[in-house]
Motif scaffolding. Structure first.
Motif, PDB file in Angstrom:
ATOM      1  N   LYS A 138       3.280   3.455  15.207  1.00  9.26           N
ATOM      2  CA  LYS A 138       2.215   3.035  14.296  1.00  9.26           C
ATOM      3  C   LYS A 138       1.372   4.247  13.898  1.00  9.26           C
ATOM      4  O   LYS A 138       1.120   5.121  14.714  1.00  9.26           O
ATOM      5  N   LYS A 161      -1.423  -5.271   3.818  1.00  8.84           N
ATOM      6  CA  LYS A 161      -0.075  -5.718   3.430  1.00  8.84           C
ATOM      7  C   LYS A 161       0.990  -5.154   4.358  1.00  8.84           C
ATOM      8  O   LYS A 161       2.142  -5.576   4.324  1.00  8.84           O
ATOM      9  N   ASN A 162       0.609  -4.144   5.159  1.00 11.09           N
ATOM     10  CA  ASN A 162       1.602  -3.491   6.031  1.00 11.09           C
ATOM     11  C   ASN A 162       1.003  -3.324   7.426  1.00 11.09           C
ATOM     12  O   ASN A 162       1.131  -2.267   8.030  1.00 11.09           O
ATOM     13  N   LYS A 163       0.333  -4.399   7.902  1.00 10.37           N
ATOM     14  CA  LYS A 163      -0.462  -4.293   9.136  1.00 10.37           C
ATOM     15  C   LYS A 163       0.290  -3.699  10.323  1.00 10.37           C
ATOM     16  O   LYS A 163      -0.248  -2.945  11.113  1.00 10.37           O
ATOM     17  N   LYS A 164       1.578  -4.039  10.387  1.00 10.57           N
ATOM     18  CA  LYS A 164       2.354  -3.602  11.566  1.00 10.57           C
ATOM     19  C   LYS A 164       2.545  -2.065  11.605  1.00 10.57           C
ATOM     20  O   LYS A 164       2.863  -1.511  12.640  1.00 10.57           O
ATOM     21  N   ASP A 165       2.317  -1.422  10.455  1.00 17.04           N
ATOM     22  CA  ASP A 165       2.486   0.042  10.398  1.00 17.04           C
ATOM     23  C   ASP A 165       1.291   0.793  10.987  1.00 17.04           C
ATOM     24  O   ASP A 165       1.342   1.996  11.179  1.00 17.04           O
ATOM     25  N   PHE A 185      -2.196   4.171  -1.934  1.00 17.05           N
ATOM     26  CA  PHE A 185      -0.898   3.848  -1.309  1.00 17.05           C
ATOM     27  C   PHE A 185      -0.041   5.110  -1.177  1.00 17.05           C
ATOM     28  O   PHE A 185       0.534   5.393  -0.121  1.00 17.05           O
ATOM     29  N   TYR A 245       1.477   6.744   2.160  1.00 22.28           N
ATOM     30  CA  TYR A 245       2.938   6.720   2.367  1.00 22.28           C
ATOM     31  C   TYR A 245       3.628   7.920   1.722  1.00 22.28           C
ATOM     32  O   TYR A 245       4.806   7.848   1.387  1.00 22.28           O
ATOM     33  N   LYS A 265       8.642   3.959   1.139  1.00 28.17           N
ATOM     34  CA  LYS A 265       7.903   2.703   0.999  1.00 28.17           C
ATOM     35  C   LYS A 265       7.607   2.411  -0.477  1.00 28.17           C
ATOM     36  O   LYS A 265       7.351   3.336  -1.263  1.00 28.17           O
ATOM     37  N   ILE A 288       5.621  -0.100  -3.642  1.00 27.44           N
ATOM     38  CA  ILE A 288       4.454  -0.936  -3.949  1.00 27.44           C
ATOM     39  C   ILE A 288       4.776  -1.714  -5.232  1.00 27.44           C
ATOM     40  O   ILE A 288       5.368  -1.149  -6.158  1.00 27.44           O
TER      41      ILE A 288
END
Ligand code: NDP
Ligand code: MG
Length: 393
Positions: A2, A24-28, A268, A272, A277, A279
């Motif tokens: 992370k 939108k990409n919380k797990k990252d 973004f 990234y 990734k 968008i």
């Protein structure tokens, strides 16, 4: 792994757009720090959403209020930006610097030590303290990404080819009063001036956009970031804000960068950068492309453009702090209805022409305290000169 991330000014317009990209990409992400001045309602929402480890609330009243209502006992809460040592154990991956105005300079300078990448939206910090920022970037081996849309676009277009540049054109929407007669501008209310036709932004930058001071800032910002001269730049009006930068190279090629008027796009890409990734974005807008309406700025309409000719070609001087500080004060006076809209430009030009400030065009900022003292002095001088002269007029 992370990404460890911090957002300075997470409740502002840029801050909320950054939160929206992360959401939108919380797990990252592992959110280490969020911060606000006084918006504890918004920060409470952000806490639920992103579960940050630390929080800074600078308004003392709101800090005390938040301590009473906060139910999340795991989160560490601070009242100022002086505790980065306690917040960060080693370097985090990414910081978004999105405080507004001059307030962002000290926290931006201090956080560089604790982050691998710093994305800076806070243009006033770059304008007043770029040589100090650069020194810290080198000292702590931190990478920098500009986030102001024009600068992100230029940065993407030129990479390291600054010596091959013939001209950089920075586009300006012209703000909400582009087509309004000057005689009517004195009646403009703060609530009209903060409505930008294309962008949804904080109050301060919306006013700067309406006076075109934002573009003067952006030329200075670009000159510093890309190590170029004032005459390498030209401002073009472009009401649709679809084109963000035009770079003409010495080999005859010209590159144009276009994207939707949404700050989430540069944000973004700064987060990234160098990844695959994606968008979601709208299809290319042919109507806008076929009707770009690029034109030169008329000085009669935007008097502030005159300030460009007083600016020095030296890269970093204290004179730029005079511009930022006087403008910060004038915008506050306008928002508090102490001066009218046209006074912002008139008084700003008057302040920039004062001999005591023009002398600073060859003085390099040495440290934060020197810049900060000048900021306080210029704000006081501006307030004294402008409020009194308006009342006597
Ligand atoms: P906002 O006014 O919307 O947000 C500013 C943030 O800083 C908020 O979190 C605010 O807290 C906090 N803040 C304000 N004053 C203080 C203070 N005295 N001490 C500590 N924190 C404070 O600004 P924007 O997001 O519009 O702009 C941020 C920066 O990015 C500016 O420098 C602007 O020029 C630049 N920028 C903005 C763009 C945009 O589209 N908005 C585009 C390009 C650059 P609170 O919510 O409590 O007020
Ligand atoms: Mg911009």
């Amino acid at each position: 792994m992370k990404k460890k991330i911090a957002i300075l000014g997470s409740t502002g317009s840029i801050g909320r757009s950054t939160v929206s990209v992360i959401k939108k990409n919380k797990k990252d992400f592992n959110v280490i720090l969020l911060s606000t001045n006084k918006n504890i309602k918004e920060i409470s929402k952000q806490i639920k959403l992103l579960k940050p480890k630390n929080l800074i609330i600078t308004s003392h009243n709101k800090y005390l209020k938040f301590l009473k209502i906060n139910k999340n006992k795991k989160i560490k809460i601070f009242n100022n930006y002086k505790n980065f040592n306690k917040i960060f154990k080693g370097k985090i991956d990414y910081t978004m610097s999105a405080l507004s105005s001059f307030n962002g300079l000290q926290p931006t300078l201090d956080i560089i030590k604790f982050t691998k990448v710093i994305a800076i939206a806070n243009k006033e910090a770059i304008i007043c303290g770029w040589n100090l920022i650069k020194k810290n970037l080198t000292k702590y081996k931190t990478n920098f990404i500009p986030v102001d849309s024009e600068h992100f676009s230029i940065w993407s277009l030129i990479k390291n080819n600054t010596n091959k540049i013939d001209k950089i054109y920075i586009t300006a929407s012209g703000g909400p009063f582009l087509n309004i007669k000057k005689s009517r501008l004195n009646k403009i209310k703060p609530r009209d001036a903060i409505k930008h036709p294309n962008w949804s932004m904080g109050k301060k930058i919306s006013i700067d956009s309406a006076t075109l001071v934002n573009k003067i800032f952006e030329v200075i910002e670009a000159k510093k970031i890309f190590n170029l001269n004032m005459n390498d730049f030209e401002i073009l009006l472009h009401p649709d804000s679809y084109v963000h930068a035009i770079v003409k190279f010495k080999n005859g090629l010209t590159k144009i960068l276009i994207h939707d008027t949404d700050m989430k796009i540069p944000i973004f890409n700064s987060i990234y950068y160098n990844t695959n990734k994606t968008i979601p974005s709208s299809p290319l807008n042919f109507k806008k492309i076929n009707n770009l309406k690029l034109s030169n700025v008329n000085i009669k309409q935007f008097e502030t453009i005159d300030i460009l000719k007083y600016l020095s070609n030296d890269k970093d001087t204290l004179y730029e702090t005079v511009l930022v500080s006087a403008n910060d004060e004038l915008v506050d006076l306008f928002l508090n209805k102490k001066i009218n809209f046209l006074d912002i430009s008139k008084k700003l030009i008057m302040i920039m022409k004062l001999e005591e400030f023009k002398k600073l065009r060859s003085r390099k900022p040495l440290n934060f305290n020197q810049i900060s003292n000048l900021n306080k002095y210029v704000r006081l001088k501006t307030r004294t000169l402008c409020v009194r002269s308006v009342h006597n007029a």
